[in-house]
Design a protein around this motif. Structure first.
Motif, PDB file in Angstrom:
ATOM      1  N   ILE A  47     -16.903 -21.048  -8.753  1.00 42.98           N
ATOM      2  CA  ILE A  47     -17.882 -20.001  -8.455  1.00 42.98           C
ATOM      3  C   ILE A  47     -17.372 -19.104  -7.335  1.00 42.98           C
ATOM      4  CG2 ILE A  47     -20.225 -19.597  -7.552  1.00 42.98           C
ATOM      5  CD1 ILE A  47     -20.116 -20.513 -10.511  1.00 42.98           C
ATOM      6  N   ALA A  48     -16.774 -19.692  -6.302  1.00 40.48           N
ATOM      7  CA  ALA A  48     -16.220 -18.883  -5.202  1.00 40.48           C
ATOM      8  C   ALA A  48     -15.116 -17.965  -5.719  1.00 40.48           C
ATOM      9  CB  ALA A  48     -15.694 -19.792  -4.089  1.00 40.48           C
ATOM     10  N   LEU A  49     -14.221 -18.487  -6.545  1.00 43.06           N
ATOM     11  CA  LEU A  49     -13.156 -17.651  -7.118  1.00 43.06           C
ATOM     12  C   LEU A  49     -13.748 -16.536  -7.978  1.00 43.06           C
ATOM     13  CD1 LEU A  49     -10.534 -20.361  -8.183  1.00 43.06           C
ATOM     14  CD2 LEU A  49     -10.424 -18.830  -6.192  1.00 43.06           C
ATOM     15  N   MET A  50     -14.779 -16.858  -8.743  1.00 43.03           N
ATOM     16  CA  MET A  50     -15.417 -15.868  -9.609  1.00 43.03           C
ATOM     17  C   MET A  50     -15.985 -14.718  -8.778  1.00 43.03           C
ATOM     18  SD  MET A  50     -18.814 -16.273 -11.952  1.00 43.03           S
ATOM     19  CE  MET A  50     -19.819 -16.206 -10.464  1.00 43.03           C
ATOM     20  N   PRO A  56     -14.944  -5.930  -4.382  1.00 49.04           N
ATOM     21  CA  PRO A  56     -13.976  -4.854  -4.157  1.00 49.04           C
ATOM     22  C   PRO A  56     -12.741  -5.399  -3.433  1.00 49.04           C
ATOM     23  CG  PRO A  56     -16.179  -4.157  -3.497  1.00 49.04           C
ATOM     24  CD  PRO A  56     -16.256  -5.637  -3.807  1.00 49.04           C
ATOM     25  N   GLU A  57     -11.587  -5.047  -3.946  1.00 46.50           N
ATOM     26  CA  GLU A  57     -10.309  -5.511  -3.408  1.00 46.50           C
ATOM     27  C   GLU A  57     -10.209  -7.027  -3.347  1.00 46.50           C
ATOM     28  OE1 GLU A  57      -9.092  -3.381   0.141  1.00 46.50           O
ATOM     29  OE2 GLU A  57     -10.238  -1.628  -0.500  1.00 46.50           O
ATOM     30  N   ARG A  58     -11.041  -7.703  -4.175  1.00 49.59           N
ATOM     31  CA  ARG A  58     -11.057  -9.169  -4.249  1.00 49.59           C
ATOM     32  C   ARG A  58     -11.196  -9.793  -2.863  1.00 49.59           C
ATOM     33  NH1 ARG A  58      -6.210  -9.120  -8.337  1.00 49.59           N
ATOM     34  NH2 ARG A  58      -5.108  -9.736  -6.471  1.00 49.59           N
ATOM     35  N   THR A  59     -11.992  -9.134  -2.016  1.00 49.92           N
ATOM     36  CA  THR A  59     -12.180  -9.549  -0.626  1.00 49.92           C
ATOM     37  C   THR A  59     -13.667  -9.581  -0.305  1.00 49.92           C
ATOM     38  OG1 THR A  59     -10.078  -8.529   0.007  1.00 49.92           O
ATOM     39  CG2 THR A  59     -11.660  -8.930   1.776  1.00 49.92           C
ATOM     40  N   VAL A  89      -6.598 -18.612  -2.282  1.00 49.41           N
ATOM     41  CA  VAL A  89      -7.390 -17.710  -1.440  1.00 49.41           C
ATOM     42  C   VAL A  89      -6.685 -17.594  -0.098  1.00 49.41           C
ATOM     43  CG1 VAL A  89      -9.596 -17.503  -0.185  1.00 49.41           C
ATOM     44  CG2 VAL A  89      -9.592 -18.264  -2.549  1.00 49.41           C
ATOM     45  N   GLY A  90      -6.767 -16.407   0.483  1.00 50.72           N
ATOM     46  CA  GLY A  90      -6.304 -16.212   1.853  1.00 50.72           C
ATOM     47  C   GLY A  90      -7.505 -15.959   2.738  1.00 50.72           C
ATOM     48  N   ARG A  91      -7.311 -16.148   4.004  1.00 47.68           N
ATOM     49  CA  ARG A  91      -8.385 -15.891   4.969  1.00 47.68           C
ATOM     50  C   ARG A  91      -7.828 -14.914   5.990  1.00 47.68           C
ATOM     51  NH1 ARG A  91     -12.191 -20.344   7.247  1.00 47.68           N
ATOM     52  NH2 ARG A  91     -11.004 -21.560   5.787  1.00 47.68           N
ATOM     53  N   GLN A  92      -8.601 -13.863   6.270  1.00 50.64           N
ATOM     54  CA  GLN A  92      -8.151 -12.877   7.254  1.00 50.64           C
ATOM     55  C   GLN A  92      -9.325 -12.408   8.094  1.00 50.64           C
ATOM     56  OE1 GLN A  92      -8.246  -8.856   4.512  1.00 50.64           O
ATOM     57  NE2 GLN A  92      -6.333  -9.951   4.624  1.00 50.64           N
ATOM     58  N   GLN A  93      -9.007 -12.051   9.317  1.00 49.21           N
ATOM     59  CA  GLN A  93     -10.044 -11.551  10.211  1.00 49.21           C
ATOM     60  C   GLN A  93     -10.516 -10.189   9.715  1.00 49.21           C
ATOM     61  OE1 GLN A  93      -8.794 -11.430  14.274  1.00 49.21           O
ATOM     62  NE2 GLN A  93     -10.880 -11.790  15.005  1.00 49.21           N
ATOM     63  N   SER A  94     -11.810  -9.957   9.801  1.00 49.56           N
ATOM     64  CA  SER A  94     -12.393  -8.692   9.360  1.00 49.56           C
ATOM     65  C   SER A  94     -11.929  -7.561  10.267  1.00 49.56           C
ATOM     66  CB  SER A  94     -13.921  -8.780   9.391  1.00 49.56           C
ATOM     67  OG  SER A  94     -14.487  -7.515   9.160  1.00 49.56           O
ATOM     68  N   SER A 100     -15.877 -12.005  12.438  1.00 42.57           N
ATOM     69  CA  SER A 100     -16.022 -12.386  11.024  1.00 42.57           C
ATOM     70  C   SER A 100     -14.662 -12.555  10.360  1.00 42.57           C
ATOM     71  CB  SER A 100     -16.789 -11.314  10.260  1.00 42.57           C
ATOM     72  OG  SER A 100     -18.097 -11.214  10.725  1.00 42.57           O
ATOM     73  N   PHE A 101     -14.670 -13.413   9.358  1.00 44.13           N
ATOM     74  CA  PHE A 101     -13.479 -13.597   8.540  1.00 44.13           C
ATOM     75  C   PHE A 101     -13.803 -13.288   7.093  1.00 44.13           C
ATOM     76  CE2 PHE A 101     -12.255 -15.835  12.281  1.00 44.13           C
ATOM     77  CZ  PHE A 101     -10.882 -15.671  12.340  1.00 44.13           C
ATOM     78  N   ASN A 102     -12.787 -12.837   6.382  1.00 43.10           N
ATOM     79  CA  ASN A 102     -12.897 -12.537   4.965  1.00 43.10           C
ATOM     80  C   ASN A 102     -12.106 -13.565   4.167  1.00 43.10           C
ATOM     81  OD1 ASN A 102     -14.304 -10.139   5.467  1.00 43.10           O
ATOM     82  ND2 ASN A 102     -12.433  -8.947   5.598  1.00 43.10           N
ATOM     83  N   ALA A 103     -12.563 -13.827   2.969  1.00 42.24           N
ATOM     84  CA  ALA A 103     -11.789 -14.580   1.992  1.00 42.24           C
ATOM     85  C   ALA A 103     -11.193 -13.554   1.037  1.00 42.24           C
ATOM     86  CB  ALA A 103     -12.679 -15.552   1.237  1.00 42.24           C
ATOM     87  N   VAL A 104      -9.932 -13.727   0.711  1.00 44.82           N
ATOM     88  CA  VAL A 104      -9.226 -12.793  -0.167  1.00 44.82           C
ATOM     89  C   VAL A 104      -8.620 -13.587  -1.325  1.00 44.82           C
ATOM     90  CG1 VAL A 104      -7.397 -11.061  -0.308  1.00 44.82           C
ATOM     91  CG2 VAL A 104      -8.646 -11.361   1.837  1.00 44.82           C
ATOM     92  N   LEU A 105      -8.965 -13.202  -2.532  1.00 46.22           N
ATOM     93  CA  LEU A 105      -8.423 -13.865  -3.716  1.00 46.22           C
ATOM     94  C   LEU A 105      -6.970 -13.453  -3.902  1.00 46.22           C
ATOM     95  CD1 LEU A 105      -9.125 -15.657  -6.198  1.00 46.22           C
ATOM     96  CD2 LEU A 105      -9.678 -13.547  -7.401  1.00 46.22           C
ATOM     97  N   THR A 106      -6.079 -14.424  -4.011  1.00 50.21           N
ATOM     98  CA  THR A 106      -4.661 -14.135  -4.221  1.00 50.21           C
ATOM     99  C   THR A 106      -4.383 -13.951  -5.714  1.00 50.21           C
ATOM    100  OG1 THR A 106      -4.075 -16.465  -4.485  1.00 50.21           O
ATOM    101  CG2 THR A 106      -4.046 -15.567  -2.217  1.00 50.21           C
TER     102      THR A 106
END
Length: 151
Positions: A47-50, A56-59, A89-94, A100-106
């Motif tokens: 579900i998280a990947l979905m 937008p931008e898979r982020t 998934v990657g994690r990056q600072q907003s 805040s942090f963002n999750a980014v689908l690789t």
């Protein structure tokens, strides 16, 4: 009429209400079992990947992902950590909020999701939709939406 003055539940209503919780629990367990067996993903991870694939931008901010996945902040953090360990998934600072942090689908995460979709669709069809033969799915969807909105 006040809520405490409502007419008693009918036998049919009681039976439906009593069947709801075990049915939902069984569905979630079955979806999880099928995804684990064939894709080594939990239903929560799927579900998280979905949701990330649709963003937008898979982020997506972790707090927004937690809300969509109906998880606490700490639970989504653990989910993302597992997905990050697999390179999905990657994690990056907003850039908008340093707290805040963002999750980014690789790309690997997107590919894994695409592999898992047919497994999940088959599971959902077999374990859920095939059991709803003769039921108006449009009306059922509207009823579930009203329930979720607290109507």
């Amino acid at each position: 009429m006040r809520d405490d003055e409502a007419a008693p539940l009918t036998e049919e209503e009681r039976n439906l209400l009593r069947a709801l919780r075990p049915a939902m629990a069984a569905l979630m367990r079955s979806f999880d079992d099928d995804l684990q067996r064939f894709q080594r993903l939990s239903h929560t991870e799927y579900i998280a990947l979905m949701f990330l694939s649709e963003a937008p931008e898979r982020t997506m901010r972790l707090s927004d992902l937690a809300e969509l996945c109906q998880q606490s902040a700490s639970a989504i953090g653990r989910t993302v950590k597992r997905l990050e360990a697999e390179g999905l998934v990657g994690r990056q600072q907003s850039v908008h909020d340093a707290r805040s942090f963002n999750a980014v689908l690789t790309e690997a995460g997107l590919a894994r999701l695409e592999e898992a979709v047919p497994v999940h669709v088959a599971s959902v069809r077999r374990r859920f939709f095939d059991q709803l033969d003769g039921i108006d799915l449009g009306k059922l969807a509207v009823a579930f939406q009203r329930i979720a909105q607290g109507a």
